[in-house]
Design a protein around this motif. Sequence first.
Motif, mmCIF file in Angstrom:
data_model
loop_
_atom_site.group_PDB
_atom_site.id
_atom_site.type_symbol
_atom_site.label_atom_id
_atom_site.label_comp_id
_atom_site.label_asym_id
_atom_site.label_seq_id
_atom_site.Cartn_x
_atom_site.Cartn_y
_atom_site.Cartn_z
ATOM 1 N N ILE A 227 39.821 30.053 70.124
ATOM 2 C CA ILE A 227 41.196 30.463 69.828
ATOM 3 C C ILE A 227 41.232 31.990 69.692
ATOM 4 O O ILE A 227 40.513 32.556 68.863
ATOM 5 C CB ILE A 227 41.716 29.818 68.531
ATOM 6 C CG1 ILE A 227 41.460 28.304 68.543
ATOM 7 C CG2 ILE A 227 43.191 30.133 68.340
ATOM 8 C CD1 ILE A 227 42.126 27.563 69.663
ATOM 9 N N PRO A 228 42.057 32.672 70.466
ATOM 10 C CA PRO A 228 42.167 34.123 70.304
ATOM 11 C C PRO A 228 42.827 34.472 68.981
ATOM 12 O O PRO A 228 43.430 33.622 68.313
ATOM 13 C CB PRO A 228 43.065 34.551 71.476
ATOM 14 C CG PRO A 228 43.204 33.355 72.362
ATOM 15 C CD PRO A 228 42.943 32.152 71.506
ATOM 16 N N ARG A 229 42.726 35.720 68.604
ATOM 17 C CA ARG A 229 43.534 36.224 67.492
ATOM 18 C C ARG A 229 44.901 36.601 68.047
ATOM 19 O O ARG A 229 45.004 37.186 69.129
ATOM 20 C CB ARG A 229 42.884 37.452 66.849
ATOM 21 C CG ARG A 229 41.595 37.149 66.115
ATOM 22 C CD ARG A 229 41.337 38.198 65.037
ATOM 23 N NE ARG A 229 42.311 38.108 63.960
ATOM 24 C CZ ARG A 229 42.431 39.026 62.986
ATOM 25 N NH1 ARG A 229 41.675 40.104 63.002
ATOM 26 N NH2 ARG A 229 43.319 38.879 62.037
ATOM 27 N N TYR A 230 45.939 36.287 67.307
ATOM 28 C CA TYR A 230 47.302 36.541 67.762
ATOM 29 C C TYR A 230 47.929 37.655 66.943
ATOM 30 O O TYR A 230 47.765 37.727 65.715
ATOM 31 C CB TYR A 230 48.153 35.277 67.665
ATOM 32 C CG TYR A 230 47.739 34.212 68.643
ATOM 33 C CD1 TYR A 230 48.249 34.183 69.930
ATOM 34 C CD2 TYR A 230 46.806 33.232 68.280
ATOM 35 C CE1 TYR A 230 47.851 33.207 70.838
ATOM 36 C CE2 TYR A 230 46.408 32.255 69.181
ATOM 37 C CZ TYR A 230 46.939 32.243 70.461
ATOM 38 O OH TYR A 230 46.540 31.277 71.362
ATOM 39 N N ALA A 231 48.652 38.526 67.638
ATOM 40 C CA ALA A 231 49.415 39.597 66.985
ATOM 41 C C ALA A 231 50.796 39.604 67.624
ATOM 42 O O ALA A 231 50.954 40.014 68.777
ATOM 43 C CB ALA A 231 48.725 40.946 67.173
ATOM 44 N N HIS A 232 51.788 39.118 66.891
ATOM 45 C CA HIS A 232 53.139 39.030 67.423
ATOM 46 C C HIS A 232 53.957 40.227 66.939
ATOM 47 O O HIS A 232 54.226 40.369 65.741
ATOM 48 C CB HIS A 232 53.791 37.710 67.004
ATOM 49 C CG HIS A 232 53.203 36.523 67.707
ATOM 50 N ND1 HIS A 232 52.192 35.765 67.160
ATOM 51 C CD2 HIS A 232 53.463 35.990 68.934
ATOM 52 C CE1 HIS A 232 51.871 34.789 68.009
ATOM 53 N NE2 HIS A 232 52.616 34.912 69.095
ATOM 54 N N LEU A 233 54.326 41.081 67.882
ATOM 55 C CA LEU A 233 55.032 42.312 67.566
ATOM 56 C C LEU A 233 56.495 42.037 67.254
ATOM 57 O O LEU A 233 57.152 41.236 67.924
ATOM 58 C CB LEU A 233 54.944 43.283 68.750
ATOM 59 C CG LEU A 233 53.534 43.547 69.313
ATOM 60 C CD1 LEU A 233 53.622 44.484 70.507
ATOM 61 C CD2 LEU A 233 52.641 44.144 68.231
ATOM 62 N N SER A 234 57.004 42.732 66.252
ATOM 63 C CA SER A 234 58.403 42.561 65.881
ATOM 64 C C SER A 234 59.307 43.099 66.980
ATOM 65 O O SER A 234 58.894 43.894 67.825
ATOM 66 C CB SER A 234 58.689 43.293 64.575
ATOM 67 O OG SER A 234 58.406 44.679 64.726
ATOM 68 N N MET A 235 60.559 42.674 66.959
ATOM 69 C CA MET A 235 61.498 43.094 67.985
ATOM 70 C C MET A 235 61.850 44.572 67.821
ATOM 71 O O MET A 235 61.583 45.200 66.793
ATOM 72 C CB MET A 235 62.768 42.241 67.924
ATOM 73 C CG MET A 235 63.647 42.513 66.726
ATOM 74 S SD MET A 235 65.269 41.711 66.838
ATOM 75 C CE MET A 235 64.816 39.990 66.929
ATOM 76 N N ILE A 236 62.450 45.121 68.865
ATOM 77 C CA ILE A 236 62.919 46.505 68.839
ATOM 78 C C ILE A 236 64.442 46.484 68.768
ATOM 79 O O ILE A 236 65.104 45.816 69.569
ATOM 80 C CB ILE A 236 62.454 47.275 70.085
ATOM 81 C CG1 ILE A 236 60.927 47.248 70.193
ATOM 82 C CG2 ILE A 236 62.962 48.708 70.057
ATOM 83 C CD1 ILE A 236 60.396 47.874 71.475
ATOM 84 N N LEU A 237 64.993 47.212 67.819
ATOM 85 C CA LEU A 237 66.441 47.319 67.661
ATOM 86 C C LEU A 237 66.931 48.619 68.282
ATOM 87 O O LEU A 237 66.185 49.590 68.401
ATOM 88 C CB LEU A 237 66.829 47.267 66.184
ATOM 89 C CG LEU A 237 66.328 46.057 65.388
ATOM 90 C CD1 LEU A 237 66.752 46.192 63.926
ATOM 91 C CD2 LEU A 237 66.861 44.755 65.982
ATOM 92 N N GLY A 238 68.195 48.638 68.653
ATOM 93 C CA GLY A 238 68.793 49.850 69.196
ATOM 94 C C GLY A 238 69.166 50.829 68.095
ATOM 95 O O GLY A 238 68.986 50.572 66.907
ATOM 96 N N ASP A 239 69.734 51.975 68.497
ATOM 97 C CA ASP A 239 70.137 52.998 67.523
ATOM 98 C C ASP A 239 71.105 52.445 66.474
ATOM 99 O O ASP A 239 71.115 52.901 65.330
ATOM 100 C CB ASP A 239 70.835 54.166 68.248
ATOM 101 C CG ASP A 239 69.927 54.826 69.271
ATOM 102 O OD1 ASP A 239 69.340 55.852 68.937
ATOM 103 O OD2 ASP A 239 69.813 54.306 70.394
ATOM 104 N N ASP A 240 71.929 51.465 66.891
ATOM 105 C CA ASP A 240 72.945 50.930 65.989
ATOM 106 C C ASP A 240 72.448 49.743 65.168
ATOM 107 O O ASP A 240 73.221 49.120 64.445
ATOM 108 C CB ASP A 240 74.179 50.516 66.790
ATOM 109 C CG ASP A 240 73.851 49.523 67.909
ATOM 110 O OD1 ASP A 240 72.668 49.126 68.019
ATOM 111 O OD2 ASP A 240 74.781 49.144 68.648
ATOM 112 N N GLY A 241 71.170 49.413 65.275
ATOM 113 C CA GLY A 241 70.619 48.317 64.498
ATOM 114 C C GLY A 241 70.755 46.963 65.159
ATOM 115 O O GLY A 241 70.238 45.966 64.640
ATOM 116 N N ALA A 242 71.442 46.908 66.302
ATOM 117 C CA ALA A 242 71.569 45.646 67.033
ATOM 118 C C ALA A 242 70.373 45.466 67.950
ATOM 119 O O ALA A 242 69.613 46.405 68.209
ATOM 120 C CB ALA A 242 72.870 45.631 67.835
ATOM 121 N N LYS A 243 70.205 44.258 68.456
ATOM 122 C CA LYS A 243 69.104 43.986 69.368
ATOM 123 C C LYS A 243 69.177 44.930 70.563
ATOM 124 O O LYS A 243 70.253 45.184 71.100
ATOM 125 C CB LYS A 243 69.160 42.534 69.843
ATOM 126 C CG LYS A 243 67.977 42.137 70.728
ATOM 127 C CD LYS A 243 68.066 40.673 71.142
ATOM 128 C CE LYS A 243 66.898 40.304 72.043
ATOM 129 N NZ LYS A 243 66.962 38.875 72.470
#
Length: 469
Positions: A227-243
């Motif tokens: 089993i590999p080690r997993y690293a799930h990166l958080s999402m990136i938001l725009g300048d206005d805080g939206a997706k």
Amino acid sequence: MTSTVRTRFAPSPTGYLHIGGARTALFSWAYARHCGGSFILRIEDTDLARSTPEAVQAILDGMAWLGLDHDEGPFYQTRRMDRYKEVIQRMLADGTAYPCYTSKEELDALRAAQEARKEKPRYDERWRPEPGKTLPPAPEGVAPVVRFRNPKDGAVVWDDVVKGRVEIANAELDDFIIARADGAPTYNFCVVVDDWDMGITHVIRGDDHVNNTPRQINVLTALGAAIPRYAHLSMILGDDGAKLSKRHGAVSVMQYRDAGYLPEAVVNYLARLGWSHGDDEIFSRERFIEWFDLDHITSSAAQFNTGKLDWLNAQYIKAARDSDLAREATERLDARGIDTMDGPALPAVVALYKERAGNLNQLAEAIAPFYRTPVISPELAEKHLDAPACAALESLHARLEKLSDWEKDAISQVIKETLREHGLKMPRLAIPLRVALFGVEHTPSIDDVLAVLGRDQTLQKLARLRRPQ
């Protein structure tokens, strides 16, 4: 599991390489480089309806522009179908997978009934073999799908490098399809076989894949794979805080190239989207590799800031070698039909303007007047080229013609003499001179500009000026 770190970037070629994918690729690449391991590029192109050769090339171009070189690959899933089918046959023989003849209509009816009872829709295991269970006869002429025989008890647990301990009860997972009725393997299955065969030790990817992880771990376990080690990166938001969306950054990384960003600046900026090394903001690719680890990836969402990227790009332009910037500017000037061979040395002109440029397009636009005949708008002519200004320019022209030492200090002295002769302040001569030479009101210090423009070009441009009637 091998002790050598092996990471992978595995995009689907259904579009361009965007900022989120580029960050995933960067972190995977940097960790492999930091650990002296291998970085594998894999193209997950099993979605034949949406995958295109153009999208594959866009991904490869984006990776190359960012300088994210791979050690192995690119591997294409469509060229590994025999391997996937081999593993599926092995799982059928081992009893970790089974054929399922449930039709689409039956599945639709099952889902509708479950939703009516406000239950979570899931496969009811009607074709799952169990001790003492009698299966219905296989319908004639029906090609079955193949389902993974997911464990019923216990839980899938992994220590995510970014998210910490994650635990999903097996009861929450159903027997998902690993091969369709036409024999085509599904995404979650192909990923598992690829990671297994390629010896991937660390899977670094976006957190939109978290729900896939327990299924993939269970299949790896069924295959007896590490089993590999997993690293799930958080999402990136725009300048206005939206997706993040196209209107604030989720565009092809090649559009950043076209917009005049340096790849070094984009890489530096991406490195700071969800990872940090103290308060360091500007650092080289080599220093990033030296510093990068998975422990300092934040679990909170990163926020894309266009203004910060612009600032960082300007810093990289200021620090860049004039010759490198000249090469970049030449490409952009050539696209405008401007020949830089007939004019002053381009690196010297670049040196005048790079402190003022936020991107390469601005730099090219600023230096273009050095290589073309000035176009003086009627508005600028009326505003700046009145009789006193033209008289002063004629006097300056005469003095410059006699100047044997074409150096900044000598030019500055001639300008001062002309100002004294005509009783003018510097702006009343410098701005008309800029308009006459370039058709613009603003440039760096005018004596610096004339020194770089050169004697012949300066005198030729001034000779074209005619006093308004």
